[in-house]
Structures are given as structure tokens and as C-alpha cells.
Design an enzyme around this catalytic site. Structure first.
Site, PDB file in Angstrom:
ATOM      1  CG  ASP A 135      20.040  10.030  18.538  1.00  0.00           C
ATOM      2  OD1 ASP A 135      21.046  10.746  18.677  1.00  0.00           O
ATOM      3  OD2 ASP A 135      19.987   9.077  17.747  1.00  0.00           O
ATOM      4  CD  GLU A 136      25.086   7.871  20.327  1.00  0.00           C
ATOM      5  OE1 GLU A 136      26.091   7.368  20.810  1.00  0.00           O
ATOM      6  OE2 GLU A 136      25.084   8.632  19.348  1.00  0.00           O
TER       7      GLU A 136
HETATM    8 MG   LIG Z   1      21.127   7.591  16.710  1.00  0.00          MG
END
Ligand SMILES: [Mg+2]
Length: 367
Positions: A106-107
Site C-alpha cells: 500500500d505504499e
Molecule cells: Mg499505509
């Protein structure tokens, strides 16, 4: 560097928990965590902001989290869903740049220096990305915009959740001065304590030390500290280059006349392979190990095996097997590693997560 770089760090807010709340309204507006169960000595992978108010954090044992927050609901992970969402996010990123460096599901860092959309404004690009991810996935993403990876990553945390923070180049100097040293990339608890002992609290304090003093006190990290505390970070956003394999081989001046002579060469080759692997500094996963043997008649054979670790013993076994295939002297030996290929990359991240949180795997098998 003549051109001003524009880097965005995108980071989804409490990613796993956000996906679960999106898909089940009963999980919203209450403390929620995704993780392993307390009975199985599980840990928290992610928790929502309601849970964070009680002090619950990721990587904390679930038992401890439940003591802090007795109402905490802990649900098992749905990795397939997270991986799918991660891909969707990445597809949106690709509309703006190919220079994407994922840090986790998620990054990611995005270098949008060459992107001409939205008049090339990194701020507007980051806002549009956040908006599009929300529309597509109904989860929020925070973003940091700056001229380096270091500062954009710090920035994305400043208005979390669902926020953006921009550090324009002209503000870097002012921004960096008050930045606590604990925020500097690579400064862990030990270094932090050492700096506090030296009455260094923020980057302005640290910048008073000469590069020589920094090297004297912090060793090889000194030069990087000198730059970072001035807001200088020239590291590039590097898309994961997919190397398929890595190998070393050697042709011997004199043929190796028997298996023992071949085995005697394995440790040296093995060291070479390992030092190259270390230099690659890769996070790619190894799927196979292999050995290659070329005989005096120039015929060659190789053996590769899945699921073996690249250890000296395993290579010795492979070389022995390969040598014994022909009753001939050997002129060349090679050792190698094959990596997971791109399509399998998300799966590799998944494995990595399971390694970090093995109990998640148990939970998953149970379901
Ligand atoms: Mg995050």
C-alpha cells in the site's frame, strides 16, 4: 542535478483495515484490527484509527492489543483482496509515471518529474491520484510531495489519514530545521539515544556538526546524515528491476578430474555468488537454485531445484549430482539462483507478509 525532481509518496491509510471496513459496514465506527487471534499468539497486522486511540499498533501481539482495548474486533486477513486493491492502485499510478517504486502493498514512491498532466503540478497529480483511488476502491490514501524520497515519505505522514502535505523546494530548508532526528532515514533508537546524549534533538542541531565529526561519531552513516539533515537526498526512485537469475561460473585452467576436485571448488564459487547477491541488495525472492557443469567434451548439464535455500551444502549436493552424470573430467562449474518473476511479485510480497506474521497463514488455512 539541474532539473527539480518531483516525488510523491503515496500511502494508503490503515490499508487492510480500510478494505475490511469498506466491505462490511458492521466493521465501521468501532475499534478494528486485522491480524492473528490471541489464542494462536497472533499479532496485529493493521488496525483502524478507532483502535489506535487505545494505543493499538501494528506488530503488537493481539493479546496485548486486547488488553489495551477490550472491545477490539480482530478479523483474519483476506490477502487476495489486499493484493487486488494494491494492483488497482498501481494501475492508477502508471497513468502518471513508469517510475514507481513500491515499498509494500500500500505504499510507493512515484517520480513525476516528467509527467505533463495537470500542468506538471506534482501537488495536483497527488490530489488526483488520491481522488481516483477513493473513487475506484473506496479507501483513502495520504500523500507527501517533495523533491526527494526522504522528504516525501515524511510528508505523507503529516496529514494522515486522508491528507496531503507538500514541501515546496523553497520551504525545504525551513522544514528540515525543526525535524526531530528520529525522523531521519536510518536513525534508529540507538543512534537517536546517542544523539540525544550529545544534545542533538533536530536536524538544525545535527547540521552544526562537520562531516568529519559526523563520521567520527556515526561511522559510515556520517556522510548520509550530513546530507539528510540538510534535506539532501539524491536517491532515485527505482522501479523494481526484474532480474531473472544470478549466477557465477568459472572455467578452470586444468580440468577437474573427479567429483571431489569439483566439490573442492564449490566454496569459492559460493562466496562469489553470495557477495554478488549481497551487492544486488534485492528484495526479490529466490525460487530455484541451480548448478551447471561443462565436461571436457564441451557437453554441459545443469540441475535446478525448487524450494532449496542457496546454501553451500545444497550447492555441493547439486554439483555432485551433475558431475556424476558423466564419467568425464570437468572444465567449467557454475552456481546460480533464479528469482520470482514479475507476475509473481505480488505473491512474493504476500509470502513476505506471511513470514512476518506466520499466524496469519494459520488463520488462512483454517478458513
Ligand atoms: Mg499505509
Amino acid at each position: 542535478m539541474s532539473v527539480q525532481r518531483k516525488i510523491i509518496h503515496c500511502d494508503a491509510d490503515c490499508f487492510f483495515a480500510a478494505i475490511e471496513m469498506r466491505d462490511d459496514p458492521n466493521l465501521r465506527n468501532r475499534p478494528l484490527a486485522v491480524g492473528g487471534s490471541a489464542e494462536r499468539r497472533g499479532v496485529i497486522a493493521t488496525c483502524n484509527y478507532d483502535a489506535r486511540r487505545f494505543g493499538v499498533r501494528s506488530a503488537m501481539s493481539t493479546a496485548h492489543a486486547l488488553r489495551l482495548c477490550p472491545d477490539l474486533l480482530v478479523v483474519p486477513p483476506n490477502m487476495d483482496k489486499y493484493i487486488h486493491a494494491s494492483r488497482e492502485m498501481r494501475n492508477i499510478f502508471y497513468d502518471y509515471t513508469d517510475l514507481i517504486e513500491p515499498l509494500s502493498l500500500d505504499e510507493a514512491f512515484l517520480d513525476v518529474s516528467e509527467c505533463h498532466r495537470l500542468k506538471g503540478s506534482a501537488t495536483l497529480i497527488a490530489e488526483e491520484i488520491r481522488q481516483r483511488i477513493y473513487e475506484k476502491l473506496q479507501i483513502t490514501v495520504s500523500a507527501g510531495v517533495a523533491n526527494s524520497k526522504f522528504l516525501s515519505k515524511i510528508a505523507s505522514d503529516l496529514n494522515k489519514p486522508d491528507g496531503i502535505f507538500v514541501i515546496p523546494p523553497k520551504n525545504v530548508e525551513k522544514f528540515i530545521k525543526t525535524l526531530p532526528i528520529g525522523k531521519i532515514f536510518g536513525v534508529g533508537k540507538v543512534t537517536q539515544a546517542k544523539m540525544h546524549n550529545m544534545h542533538i534533538q533536530n536536524c538544525e542541531d545535527l547540521a552544526k556538526l562537520s562531516i568529519f565529526e559526523l563520521v567520527e561519531h556515526f561511522g559510515s552513516h556520517g556522510k548520509q546524515l550530513y546530507e539528510l539533515c540538510r534535506g539532501i537526498d539524491l536517491r532515485e526512485v527505482t522501479p523494481k528491476r526484474q532480474r531473472k537469475s544470478l549466477s557465477v561460473e568459472h572455467t578452470f585452467a586444468d580440468d577437474l578430474t573427479n567429483t571431489d576436485a569439483c566439490l573442492a571448488k564449490v566454496p569459492g564459487l559460493f562466496l562469489q555468488l553470495h557477495s554478488r547477491l549481497r551487492r544486488m541488495n534485492t528484495w526479490q525472492r529466490i525460487t530455484k537454485v541451480f548448478a551447471k557443469v561443462k565436461f571436457t567434451d564441451f557437453s554441459s548439464t545443469s540441475i535446478e531445484k525448487t524450494g532449496l535455500s542457496p546454501s553451500k551444502e545444497n550447492y555441493e549436493a547439486l554439483v555432485r549430482e551433475a558431475c556424476e552424470r558423466k564419467n568425464l573430467a570437468v572444465r567449467l562449474l557454475g552456481l546460480g539462483i533464479r528469482f520470482v518473476d514479475e507476475k509473481e511479485e505480488d505473491e512474493a510480497i504476500q509470502l513476505e507478509l506471511f513470514e512476518k506474521f506466520p499466524e496469519l497463514l494459520l488463520e488462512r488455512q483454517k478458513n
